[in-house]
Every structure is written in structure tokens, then in C-alpha cells.
Enzyme design. Sequence first.
Site, short mmCIF file in Angstrom:
data_model
loop_
_atom_site.label_atom_id
_atom_site.label_comp_id
_atom_site.label_asym_id
_atom_site.label_seq_id
_atom_site.Cartn_x
_atom_site.Cartn_y
_atom_site.Cartn_z
N CYS A 29 0.86 -1.36 0.11
CA CYS A 29 -0.07 0.15 -0.05
C CYS A 29 0.83 1.25 -0.03
O CYS A 29 0.85 2.08 -0.88
CB CYS A 29 -1.06 -0.03 1.00
SG CYS A 29 -0.28 -0.63 2.64
N1 LIG Z 1 -3.92 -4.87 4.98
C1 LIG Z 1 -3.48 -4.13 4.06
O1 LIG Z 1 -3.92 -2.92 4.02
C2 LIG Z 1 -2.65 -4.67 3.00
C3 LIG Z 1 -2.21 -3.78 2.03
C4 LIG Z 1 -1.34 -4.31 0.80
C5 LIG Z 1 -0.97 -5.76 1.02
N2 LIG Z 1 -1.29 -6.40 2.15
C6 LIG Z 1 -0.68 -7.79 2.46
O2 LIG Z 1 -1.77 -8.85 2.04
C7 LIG Z 1 -1.52 -9.91 2.65
C8 LIG Z 1 -2.77 -10.09 3.59
O3 LIG Z 1 -2.99 -8.93 4.28
P1 LIG Z 1 -4.33 -8.77 5.21
O4 LIG Z 1 -4.30 -7.56 5.79
O5 LIG Z 1 -5.49 -9.31 4.60
O6 LIG Z 1 -4.12 -10.23 6.57
P2 LIG Z 1 -5.01 -10.54 7.40
O7 LIG Z 1 -6.13 -9.93 7.50
O8 LIG Z 1 -4.01 -10.92 8.72
O9 LIG Z 1 -5.38 -11.88 6.70
C9 LIG Z 1 -4.37 -12.97 6.42
C10 LIG Z 1 -5.13 -14.03 5.80
O10 LIG Z 1 -4.04 -15.27 5.62
C11 LIG Z 1 -4.49 -16.52 6.38
N3 LIG Z 1 -3.33 -17.20 6.82
C12 LIG Z 1 -2.62 -16.97 7.78
N4 LIG Z 1 -1.58 -17.62 7.97
C13 LIG Z 1 -1.75 -18.63 7.23
C14 LIG Z 1 -1.16 -19.72 6.81
N5 LIG Z 1 -0.11 -20.16 7.52
N6 LIG Z 1 -1.49 -20.72 5.73
C15 LIG Z 1 -2.54 -20.50 5.25
N7 LIG Z 1 -3.52 -19.31 5.57
C16 LIG Z 1 -2.80 -18.46 6.43
C17 LIG Z 1 -5.34 -16.10 7.53
O11 LIG Z 1 -6.50 -17.16 7.53
P3 LIG Z 1 -6.93 -17.66 9.01
O12 LIG Z 1 -8.26 -17.67 9.05
O13 LIG Z 1 -6.51 -19.29 9.04
O14 LIG Z 1 -6.05 -16.73 10.06
C18 LIG Z 1 -6.31 -14.62 6.73
O15 LIG Z 1 -7.30 -15.24 5.77
C19 LIG Z 1 -0.28 -9.68 3.56
O16 LIG Z 1 0.80 -10.42 3.10
C20 LIG Z 1 -0.25 -8.03 3.62
O17 LIG Z 1 1.00 -7.71 4.04
C21 LIG Z 1 -2.36 -6.01 3.40
#
Ligand SMILES: NC(=O)c1ccc[n+]([C@@H]2O[C@H](COP(=O)([O-])OP(=O)(O)OC[C@H]3O[C@@H](n4cnc5c(N)ncnc54)[C@H](OP(=O)(O)O)[C@@H]3O)[C@@H](O)[C@H]2O)c1
Length: 345
Positions: free
Chosen positions: A149
Site C-alpha cells: 500500500c
Molecule cells: N491490510 C492491508 O492494507 C494490506 C495492503 C497491501 C498488502 N497487504 C498484504 O496482503 C496480505 C494479507 O493481508 P491482510 O491484511 O488481509 O491480512 P489478515 O487480515 O491478517 O489475513 C491473513 C489471511 O491469511 C490467512 N493465513 C494466515 N496464516 C496462514 C497460513 N499459515 N496458511 C494459510 N493461510 C494463512 C488467514 O487465515 P486464517 O483464518 O487461517 O487466520 C487470513 O485469511 C499480507 O501479506 C499483507 O502484507 C495488506
Amino acid sequence: MAKIGVAGASGYTGFELLRLLTNHPNIEIVFLTSETYQGEDISKVFPSIRGFVDKKLSSIESVSSEACDLVFLALPHTTSMDKVPTFLSRGTKVIDLSADYRLKDPTVFKDWYSFPHNQPALLKEAVYGLPEIHREKIKSARLVANPGCYPTSITLALAPLVTEDWVDLSSIIADSMSGVSGAGRKGSLATQFSEINEGVSAYNIAVHRHTPEIEQELSALAKTNVLISFSPHLVPMTRGMLSTVYINLKQDMSSENLIEYFQNFYKDEPFVRILPLGEYANSHFTVSSNFCDIGVHVDKRNQRAIITSAIDNLIKGASGQAVQNMNLMLGISETTGLNFPGIFP
Ligand SMILES: NC(=O)c1ccc[n+]([C@@H]2O[C@H](COP(=O)([O-])OP(=O)(O)OC[C@H]3O[C@@H](n4cnc5c(N)ncnc54)[C@H](OP(=O)(O)O)[C@@H]3O)[C@@H](O)[C@H]2O)c1
């Protein structure tokens, strides 16, 4: 209809993907994954999706044999790394929202993520998913590394400038402010309400992991090594991001001239809006949309360009950009499912 999977559907970017994809006429969602909620209906995790996506969540291992044209990996960094080759080997295109395939140099990845990269060939193949810069490569890619982001807001603010010899590339400073959803759904002390509310704090100054990604893209554009000073801040809002970027100009220039230059640079871009003279980017007006608003200003007293750039961290900063990339990869019109304004108030 293209068959689409969403891995990490129980997270913030996963949910935002589902919300955007429910409005997309050319796709069908075939699987959703979560390890914690496997076997549960997605509407139990996110009640607002009830009636739009009625599917159960599965573990990522169990969907490995599902027929699927493209999968979004909305997983934590270092988790996506090993999942990507599995999907690619079955002919499934991948858009990885994590940082795992963004940095071209595996050594740089190891330095910043303290984790050895075990897929250097795929790292080389991956296309950085910023359509405004890499549109043609994205169209034919099988693996797209969706940008972070902060890098999206900062790179779009600087891309028009770093190719020009009338800017001082050694003078770049970026101050950014992010809503708390940028840290994902999994809680931590630092993102608790009482730690965030009524306060603003800088964090990870000069060591934030998005720094090498921004420098990689700016350096490639400038055709020389570019280093920046990057200071991220956490602000008490749920979503949204504002970056204020400073760069010294080597020649006399007015705000009017610079705005015209930016307008021309981005004239064909559906999701970049260059603001009129005297207007500054405001996170309020990009929240819940795929737009990046850019305000352009020259401080005449010191010939410094001050660029403000606002996005929704979860949309243009993550899932909206991922859908934009999907459209390009599948040969669908780029704005499909994304052409709507933000919400206000
Ligand atoms: N948030 C932002 O603004 C943003 C912006 C750009 C990029 N990103 C990137 O996008 C990615 C996701 O971000 P997010 O904010 O959506 O994170 P999040 O809300 O913490 O969600 C993470 C997801 O990954 C799953 N997960 C966690 N550990 C896992 C594993 N070992 N094996 C399989 N699934 C697993 C979780 O499922 P469970 O239900 O099993 O926990 C959950 O569905 C990250 O890499 C982040 O850096 C985020």
C-alpha cells in the site's frame, strides 16, 4: 466465466476481494480458504457477504486440486512463497498480495524479511503489479506480485518525476499515514484501540520493509540507484492512506506547470486523478474506491515539489489493484468491477 480462488478469504484483503468480485460480471468464485475457519460458511466470518458469496472455507491444502484459472493469495508474507509454485504447476495464474514476490533480488528479500527466498527463478519471473507502470507485462504474466500500500501511493506520486533530469533524486522524502487495517486482521498490542485512538505515531522510520520495494521501482524508472527517506505513521482511522512526498526541483517551475505535467503523464490512467491547483489529496475521498488522488504543489521559496497522494490501503493499495491486475491478466476490460467512486462521509 473465469474460475477464481481466494486464499486467505478470512482476512481484510481477502474480504475486500470478495466484496469487489461480487460485482464482477466475468468471474465465478470457486474456492475460499482459511485455516482457522475451515468448514465454516464465509458469511459466519463476514456477515455482510451473506447472499452474495455463499461458500464454505477450506484449508489451502485441500483446494490444491480444484480447477481454477486464477488464484489470489491474500496471505502473510513468507506464507505465499511455497504456495505459488503449486498453483502455477497446475496452470493457475497467481496474484500474490504479500511481499514474497515483489523484490527482484533474493538477497535484498533476505536482508529485509530475515527469511531466505527459496524460489529465485519465480522471483525473477514475477511481474510487479502496478498497472500504471507495468501494464503490458502484467497482461501476459502468470505470476503478479501485487504492490504494497505505501509503495503504491508513493510510487504513483513520484513516477512522473524520477525520469526527469530537472529533479534531484537524492532529495526524496516520503511521509505516509496509514489506517490501522494496514496491519491486517490479526490483532497485536500496537493495533489495539486504546493504543491507537486519539494519537498519531511514527514507526519503523528508515527501516520499514516497503522501503526496498519503493526504491526498486523508482530506481528502475530513473535508471540509476535511488534511495529515499521513508517515515510511516499510524493514524487513528480504520482504512485509508495519505503520503506526502518531497523532491527538490533543479529548475524554476510553477505549481500550474507541474500539475499540467502530471495530468499529461497520467492522462490515460483510469484510476489516477490529478487534482486541480490548490487541492490536496485527502484520504476521505478515495476510501472505498480504487482511485489514487494526487495533489501537486511547488513551494516557490525553495523550489521543492510537494506531492500528496491518497488511496484506500485495502483497495488501490491491495485488493482493488489485484482485481485491476486480474482484469489485465484475463483480457477483461481493466476497469470492470472497479469503476465507482468512494463513500463519504
Ligand atoms: N491490510 C492491508 O492494507 C494490506 C495492503 C497491501 C498488502 N497487504 C498484504 O496482503 C496480505 C494479507 O493481508 P491482510 O491484511 O488481509 O491480512 P489478515 O487480515 O491478517 O489475513 C491473513 C489471511 O491469511 C490467512 N493465513 C494466515 N496464516 C496462514 C497460513 N499459515 N496458511 C494459510 N493461510 C494463512 C488467514 O487465515 P486464517 O483464518 O487461517 O487466520 C487470513 O485469511 C499480507 O501479506 C499483507 O502484507 C495488506
